[in-house]
Design a protein around this motif. Structure first.
Motif, mmCIF file in Angstrom:
data_model
loop_
_atom_site.group_PDB
_atom_site.id
_atom_site.type_symbol
_atom_site.label_atom_id
_atom_site.label_comp_id
_atom_site.label_asym_id
_atom_site.label_seq_id
_atom_site.Cartn_x
_atom_site.Cartn_y
_atom_site.Cartn_z
ATOM 1 N N LYS A 289 -2.885 0.996 -4.344
ATOM 2 C CA LYS A 289 -1.849 0.211 -5.029
ATOM 3 C C LYS A 289 -0.485 0.831 -4.793
ATOM 4 O O LYS A 289 0.508 0.119 -4.548
ATOM 5 N N TRP A 290 -0.407 2.151 -4.861
ATOM 6 C CA TRP A 290 0.872 2.823 -4.605
ATOM 7 C C TRP A 290 1.321 2.587 -3.161
ATOM 8 O O TRP A 290 2.497 2.288 -2.912
ATOM 9 N N ASN A 292 0.672 0.097 -1.334
ATOM 10 C CA ASN A 292 1.090 -1.304 -1.174
ATOM 11 C C ASN A 292 2.576 -1.507 -1.477
ATOM 12 O O ASN A 292 3.190 -2.461 -0.997
ATOM 13 N N SER A 293 3.137 -0.599 -2.260
ATOM 14 C CA SER A 293 4.551 -0.745 -2.656
ATOM 15 C C SER A 293 5.504 -0.020 -1.703
ATOM 16 O O SER A 293 6.723 -0.050 -1.912
#
Length: 501
Positions: A289-290, A292-293
């Protein structure tokens, strides 16, 4: 292969049926015996999976031991493989007691060597038991499992080696008995440049750790392994021909074994895990998730294997270097080695990041960096579009994963043959930049900053990136229909079949 399950027609590898009928009415099985370390286990499992993909009528049994020391999270990994690939059977050997306390052994290599030697009676019993209901086509052993070579001979089972490190490493170890005869001093005491067929000139200091002191138990064991590997029915190596063409050619040409014939060598790789070795769930999702940013190809991933650890002083140097570099990063931090010698071969506890890292580091870098404790889903991270570089301990599995992901590397070797791997990655394959130690053995923050900037911002880093991208395509080609690694797999299974005739 007529009557087999694998054939090459029109340059393509195809699955067929009824391989077992060629050998026996009993079920045909390949028995694999890895060293207990996580990296060795993973690549052996991947070999088994590849064989099953093209030879589905063959069974795979993997002998495992439960060592009294840290080998990474092998138990959870084995459980995961058993649930997703039930056609691979794990045969757990009985626990073998060591004759003295674990903490009294000088190194991981010495400990592993003694444990595997003591396991021979269990291996003998397991092979006999498996042979009652199956035809054992071959016994495929790890380099560290050389003591079991005699067991296979006694039971008249063809024994092959699976060399889990590089083709260049195989060239060196095949030539090692010759180097031993040529040199009388310890490698660590000389500044000699050694000529090994298929390799660039090799300084004594860059020899694998266990070879540096000819008076040590580790040296004695590795000389024993290297002397016996050429006596096997064949050697499988986890690589593909074009990645290490000079070394592979030297091996094929018989230049590395100087006192007899070289057994058949099969370059079957890259054999890498499609998923991480252990962990998952929230940890995995958090990392991805990290990522992805983050912008495309902007993140440097720092991870040093299942056994790689640093001192507290070194961790602080890394942190300062990361902060000064200005690069985005994902860094896996493990606790420093225990000062309690009785615990040095046991798994460390999770790190206390606030005490290990410089004051305020996590807060100052929170917008461009993520520090995770002990583990990250390495395969998924390396294949994520936001990751643009990899700082690695030069373990061969990690190298192959990086090459297969098209990621340039910064080479930071820690133990075993990793210093040797670094030389090959930097000078021969040209897919990595080197990190240089100071005289004290510490890699300074300045060096960390310099290499990260060089990798991510300069033409030199760009050239390495292009080289590893080309290797990524060659890795794919090797494992596609008609590719060199699948052709080698076909030859391997033909060899196993012929040994049974």
């Amino acid at each position: 292969m007529e009557g087999g399950v694998l054939s090459i027609q029109g340059g393509k590898l195809k699955a067929r049926v009824s391989f077992s009928a060629m050998v026996s009415e009993m079920e045909s099985v390949l028995v694999l015996y890895p060293s207990p370390a996580m990296g060795h286990l993973i690549s052996m499992v991947e070999l088994g999976k590849l064989i099953l993909k093209y030879y589905p009528s063959i069974s795979i049994t993997i002998l495992t031991i439960t060592p009294p020391f840290d080998t990474g999270a092998t138990a959870s990994y084995i459980a995961g493989v058993s649930s997703t690939t039930p056609s691979i059977t794990f045969h757990h050997l009985p626990t073998t007691p060591l004759p003295r306390p674990v903490s009294s052994y000088p190194s991981f290599e010495a400990l592993t060597s003694e444990l595997l030697t003591l396991n021979n009676p269990n291996v003998h019993h397991a092979l006999q038991s498996i042979s009652l209901n199956s035809t054992v086509l071959a016994f495929i052993i790890d380099f560290f499992c050389t003591p079991a070579l005699g067991v296979a001979k006694e039971l008249n089972i063809p024994a092959y080696y699976f060399f889990t490190s590089s083709g260049t490493g195989l060239a060196l170890f095949l030539y090692f008995p010759t180097l031993h005869r040529k040199n009388t001093q310890r490698f660590r005491d000389t500044n000699t440049i050694h000529e090994v067929p298929g390799l660039p000139p090799l300084p004594s200091a860059d020899m694998p750790g266990p070879l540096l002191d000819r008076t040590s138990k580790e040296y004695e064991s590795f000389l024993y392994y290297a002397t016996h590997i050429s006596k096997s029915a064949g050697i499988i190596v986890n690589t593909f021909e074009s990645l290490e063409s000079e070394a592979v050619k030297a091996i094929y040409d018989g230049l590395c074994v100087t006192d007899g014939p070289t057994p058949p060598v099969f370059c079957i790789g890259p054999l890498i895990a499609t998923q991480g070795g252990h962990g998952g769930g929230g940890e995995k999702e958090y990392c991805l998730k990290w990522l992805n940013s983050q912008p495309k190809r902007s993140v440097v991933f720092l991870c040093f294997g299942s056994l790689g650890v640093f001192s507290e002083a070194q961790l602080k140097e890394i942190a300062v270097g990361l902060e000064k570099s200005g690069q985005r990063f994902l860094w896996v931090v493990r606790s420093p080695p225990s000062k309690d010698k009785s615990r040095r071969f046991l798994a460390p506890s999770d790190p206390d990041l606030d005490s290990l890292l410089p004051d305020g580091f996590l807060d100052r870098t929170k917008d461009r960096g993520l520090v995770v404790k002990s583990w990250a889903p390495q395969v998924a991270v390396l294949n994520h579009g936001s990751v643009g570089g990899f700082v690695t301990h030069c373990g061969w599995n990690s190298v192959l994963e990086a090459v297969s992901s098209g990621l340039p590397m910064v080479a930071w070797p820690l133990y075993a043959e990793q210093r040797f791997n670094k030389v090959m990655l930097v000078e021969e394959m040209k897919v990595a930049l080197p990190l240089e130690e100071s005289k004290s053995g510490l890699v300074t923050a300045t060096e960390v900053e310099k290499r990260l900037r060089e990798l991510m911002e300069t033409e030199k880093g760009f050239n390495i990136r292009n080289q590893v991208k080309a290797m990524k395509e060659e890795a794919k080609a090797a494992m596609n229909d008609g590719g060199s690694s699948l052709v080698a797999l076909d030859k391997l299974l033909k060899s196993c079949r012929q040994k049974q005739i």
